[in-house]
Design a protein around this motif. Structure first.
Motif, PDB file in Angstrom:
ATOM      1  N   PHE A 223       0.827  -1.209   0.000  1.00  0.00           N
ATOM      2  CA  PHE A 223       0.000   0.000   0.000  1.00  0.00           C
ATOM      3  C   PHE A 223       0.862   1.259   0.000  1.00  0.00           C
ATOM      4  CE2 PHE A 223      -2.210   3.251   2.604  1.00  0.00           C
ATOM      5  CZ  PHE A 223      -3.259   3.510   1.746  1.00  0.00           C
ATOM      6  N   ILE A 224       1.833   1.325   0.909  1.00  0.00           N
ATOM      7  CA  ILE A 224       2.660   2.537   1.037  1.00  0.00           C
ATOM      8  C   ILE A 224       3.541   2.713  -0.193  1.00  0.00           C
ATOM      9  CG2 ILE A 224       4.407   3.689   2.420  1.00  0.00           C
ATOM     10  CD1 ILE A 224       1.682   3.530   3.732  1.00  0.00           C
ATOM     11  N   SER A 225       4.168   1.636  -0.661  1.00  0.00           N
ATOM     12  CA  SER A 225       5.052   1.760  -1.829  1.00  0.00           C
ATOM     13  C   SER A 225       4.266   2.152  -3.072  1.00  0.00           C
ATOM     14  CB  SER A 225       5.798   0.448  -2.063  1.00  0.00           C
ATOM     15  OG  SER A 225       4.893  -0.606  -2.328  1.00  0.00           O
ATOM     16  N   SER A 226       3.026   1.671  -3.205  1.00  0.00           N
ATOM     17  CA  SER A 226       2.204   2.067  -4.357  1.00  0.00           C
ATOM     18  C   SER A 226       1.843   3.546  -4.280  1.00  0.00           C
ATOM     19  CB  SER A 226       0.939   1.217  -4.414  1.00  0.00           C
ATOM     20  OG  SER A 226       1.249  -0.150  -4.566  1.00  0.00           O
ATOM     21  N   LEU A 227       1.517   4.025  -3.081  1.00  0.00           N
ATOM     22  CA  LEU A 227       1.233   5.452  -2.921  1.00  0.00           C
ATOM     23  C   LEU A 227       2.450   6.298  -3.282  1.00  0.00           C
ATOM     24  CD1 LEU A 227      -0.896   5.941   0.331  1.00  0.00           C
ATOM     25  CD2 LEU A 227      -1.515   6.561  -1.998  1.00  0.00           C
ATOM     26  N   ARG A 228       3.613   5.862  -2.844  1.00  0.00           N
ATOM     27  CA  ARG A 228       4.833   6.616  -3.161  1.00  0.00           C
ATOM     28  C   ARG A 228       5.125   6.583  -4.658  1.00  0.00           C
ATOM     29  NH1 ARG A 228       8.152   4.392   2.103  1.00  0.00           N
ATOM     30  NH2 ARG A 228       7.545   6.085   3.522  1.00  0.00           N
ATOM     31  N   PHE A 229       4.825   5.474  -5.313  1.00  0.00           N
ATOM     32  CA  PHE A 229       5.017   5.393  -6.762  1.00  0.00           C
ATOM     33  C   PHE A 229       4.087   6.373  -7.472  1.00  0.00           C
ATOM     34  CE2 PHE A 229       4.214   3.704 -10.967  1.00  0.00           C
ATOM     35  CZ  PHE A 229       5.480   3.334 -11.412  1.00  0.00           C
ATOM     36  N   LEU A 230       2.818   6.424  -7.060  1.00  0.00           N
ATOM     37  CA  LEU A 230       1.886   7.360  -7.661  1.00  0.00           C
ATOM     38  C   LEU A 230       2.323   8.810  -7.431  1.00  0.00           C
ATOM     39  CD1 LEU A 230      -1.555   5.751  -6.739  1.00  0.00           C
ATOM     40  CD2 LEU A 230      -0.585   5.993  -9.017  1.00  0.00           C
ATOM     41  N   ASP A 231       2.805   9.110  -6.232  1.00  0.00           N
ATOM     42  CA  ASP A 231       3.262  10.466  -5.933  1.00  0.00           C
ATOM     43  C   ASP A 231       4.465  10.848  -6.790  1.00  0.00           C
ATOM     44  OD1 ASP A 231       3.681  12.922  -4.610  1.00  0.00           O
ATOM     45  OD2 ASP A 231       5.012  11.983  -3.164  1.00  0.00           O
TER      46      ASP A 231
END
Length: 625
Positions: A223-231
């Motif tokens: 979840f966190i790594s996907s959010l950081r990728f989107l950001d």
């Protein structure tokens, strides 16, 4: 001799109060928009606090320092720029009041003003120390029991909701995908954020759009790594289209390559699509860099060399045909001969693709870019689910789809098309969507990293102060409270009730000073109706008397309880985001009060560093728009 402006506490308070007056015009869900007119005549209408502050032509260096602190905090957390200024102004006024009441002994300083500055500096240092050492414990005891921890049902099967009505931009066949009900817990958090940023008219629409995008990217495992990728890749994952209503915005499958096709689009019966990325010309190079080719006399030698390059280029396309390549993404412009051969072979060629587009394509597909056409192999070819031209407004692009996210399972990447009536409105919507990702990151990543950085940066403590461990984070990741002052009311009560702190007069004064400053935020939210402020505070405190029951965002008078009139409409706000905001304000106040004097120089200092700083700020402003 250079003119020296001695630091005065009242000047600092006055300067921050002026900035406070500017942001108060657009503060809260009922705040208005601020209109700016540039020298070029371009009009900017915005409610974004960072955008408003950076658009001001400030001359005072301390005012620029405040705006720099706001800009850094907003860039890290996505929100809180106006609350930052309000808290800072209230805190400095409280520090000024205490400093004037308890100045140093007579003869210690040359003037009373210098003594007040010294006392204020000591208070700011104690406030920052309290925020780093004891504030997490206060929040854990006084706020965390009444917060709600958002739980995402990312491991469940997609449960779609009703699809919305169609709009003219996409025709009858392309509509919004049904909403994934697994994102329901995020809606109150996003709606509250977009309400303050874009207004109530578009908050529901944009919140729904954000949830739809997140449902295609996020999973329980990363979840966190996907959010950081989107950001990190949001600038490439979105396409802005002006001239259409915001309701025409869509989430579409795959990636949008922001260039047009140089050859005819692929035929519908040509499946599957195979793509390749090339970073150089397809013409094979006979020479290495630095070598010189000497041709013999006469035309025959030049003709032979040209014939050799043509045969080599035909060999390259024969190799591409053998590998089944139907899409070529090129970082450079290819020769006319290469374009003609691509058209003859039925290969879709996209030239001059940006570095960011190519980088994202390689990450999502796992493609390895071709740097030398003589080494083309199967490892450079990737399978795609679609490749088709895409017309958005007045621009033509290429849409490509992936069977899955390389290395992340079978989730198919999606992109965002953001529409707006005008260029300014579209930029605001894009900036709000990007900041929403940062709000989610700040909500789930906690305050350990930010507090550790602040602890190390605090003057006089960096050499021997250990980093703040993640075990002392005030609330678990995903903790939220109802919007409208619930966090501030709870923290105010916790600070005044005492807690894990030294029982001396200085610590009590610091706690009271911070408690009074925190309460200024809900007081401004209910500024037009003071009785509503008192009623909201009393109802919230009454609802927490029965024990640690989480508060509800539903404005029905109950708290998961009884949320009552604590907020205006449903919505959550992040506890960790509020905690990080307090730490950033305390650090900014300490930095302002550490200044002893201002020297007016005739010239520019550190030209290269200043130019680099201005460039980075300009890039960040474009992202926030």
């Amino acid at each position: 001799m250079l003119p020296v402006e001695h630091h005065r506490l009242d000047h600092v308070v006055q300067m921050v109060s002026i900035l406070e007056g500017v942001v108060l015009r657009s503060f809260g869900p009922d705040g208005g928009q601020v209109l700016f007119i540039r020298d070029t005549g371009q009009v900017m209408l915005t409610r974004h606090g960072t955008r408003i502050l950076t658009a001001l032509r400030l001359e005072h260096p301390l005012a620029k320092m405040v705006v720099e602190c706001v800009w850094k905090h907003s860039g890290a957390t996505g929100d809180g720029s106006k609350t930052f200024v309000l808290l800072l102004a209230s805190l400095l006024r409280g520090i000024q009041g205490l400093a004037c009441k308890t100045p140093p002994g007579p003869g210690a300083y040359s003037s009373q003003a210098a003594g007040e500055v010294a006392s204020a500096r000591v208070l700011a240092h104690r406030l920052l120390a309290f925020g780093l050492d004891e504030l997490p414990g206060v929040i854990a005891v006084g706020v965390a029991p009444y917060s709600t921890s958002l739980s995402l049902r990312l491991g469940e099967t997609d449960v779609p909701g009703p699809a919305p009505a169609d709009t003219s931009l996409w025709g009858r066949e392309d509509t919004h995908a049904p909403v994934d009900r697994r994102m329901d817990s995020l809606l109150p958090l996003l709606v509250a954020f977009f309400h303050t940023r874009l207004g109530h008219t578009h908050s529901d629409t944009v919140s729904r759009l954000a949830c739809e995008l997140l449902s295609h990217w996020l999973s329980h495992d990363d979840f966190i790594s996907s959010l950081r990728f989107l950001d990190a890749h949001f600038s490439v994952l979105h396409t802005a289209v002006s001239g259409f209503p915001i309701g025409c915005s869509r989430v579409i499958e795959g990636q949008v390559i922001h260039r047009d096709l140089s050859t005819p689009p692929p035929q519908a019966d040509r499946q599957p699509t195979r793509g390749m990325v090339v970073k150089d010309s397809l013409h094979p190079s006979l020479l290495r860099e630095g070598e010189v080719l000497q041709l013999g006399e006469g035309v025959a030698s030049a003709t032979q060399y040209r014939a050799w390059t043509e045969r080599a280029l035909e060999g390259v396309f024969a190799r591409l045909e053998a590998l089944g390549v139907t899409l070529l993404l090129s970082a450079v412009k290819q020769s006319e001969a290469a374009v003609a051969l691509a058209r003859r072979a039925g290969v879709c060629l996209v030239e001059c693709v940006g570095e960011e587009d190519l980088g994202l394509f390689c990450q999502l597909s796992g493609a390895e870019p071709v740097s030398d056409c003589r080494t083309i192999g199967p490892e450079h070819v990737v399978a795609l689910t679609l490749c088709r031209p895409l017309v958005l407004g007045a621009h033509r692009y290429v849409q490509v789809g992936f069977p899955g996210w390389h290395g992340r399972g079978e989730r198919r990447p999606h992109s965002l098309v953001v529409c707006g009536p005008g260029e300014g409105q579209t930029e605001q919507c894009v900036g709000a969507l990007h900041d929403a990702l940062r709000v989610l990151l700040a909500t789930w990543t906690g305050t350990g990293e930010a507090a550790s950085h602040t602890h190390a940066a605090s003057r006089g403590r960096a050499a021997h102060a250990p980093a703040l461990s993640t075990e002392r984070v005030a609330c678990p990741p995903g903790s939220v409270t109802p919007v409208g002052g619930a966090f501030e009311f709870l923290l105010h009560r916790a600070l005044l009730q005492g807690g894990p702190s030294r029982s001396d007069a200085g610590a009590t004064a610091v706690r009271k000073l911070l408690a009074d400053s925190v309460l200024s935020v809900p007081r401004q939210l209910h500024g037009r109706r003071p009785r509503r402020f008192l009623l909201a505070q009393s109802r919230l405190l009454e609802s927490t008397q029965a024990g640690g029951r989480p508060l509800s965002p539903a404005g029905d008078g109950r708290s998961a309880g009884a949320g009552g009139d604590v907020h205006r409409g449903p919505g959550w706000e992040s506890v960790s985001g509020k905690h990080r905001l307090l730490l950033a304000v305390l650090q900014c106040a300490g930095s302002l009060l550490r200044v002893d004097a201002l020297l007016r120089v005739h010239g520019v200092l550190h030209t290269k560093d200043r130019r680099r700083s201005d460039t980075s700020r300009g890039d960040a402003e474009e992202e926030d728009d």
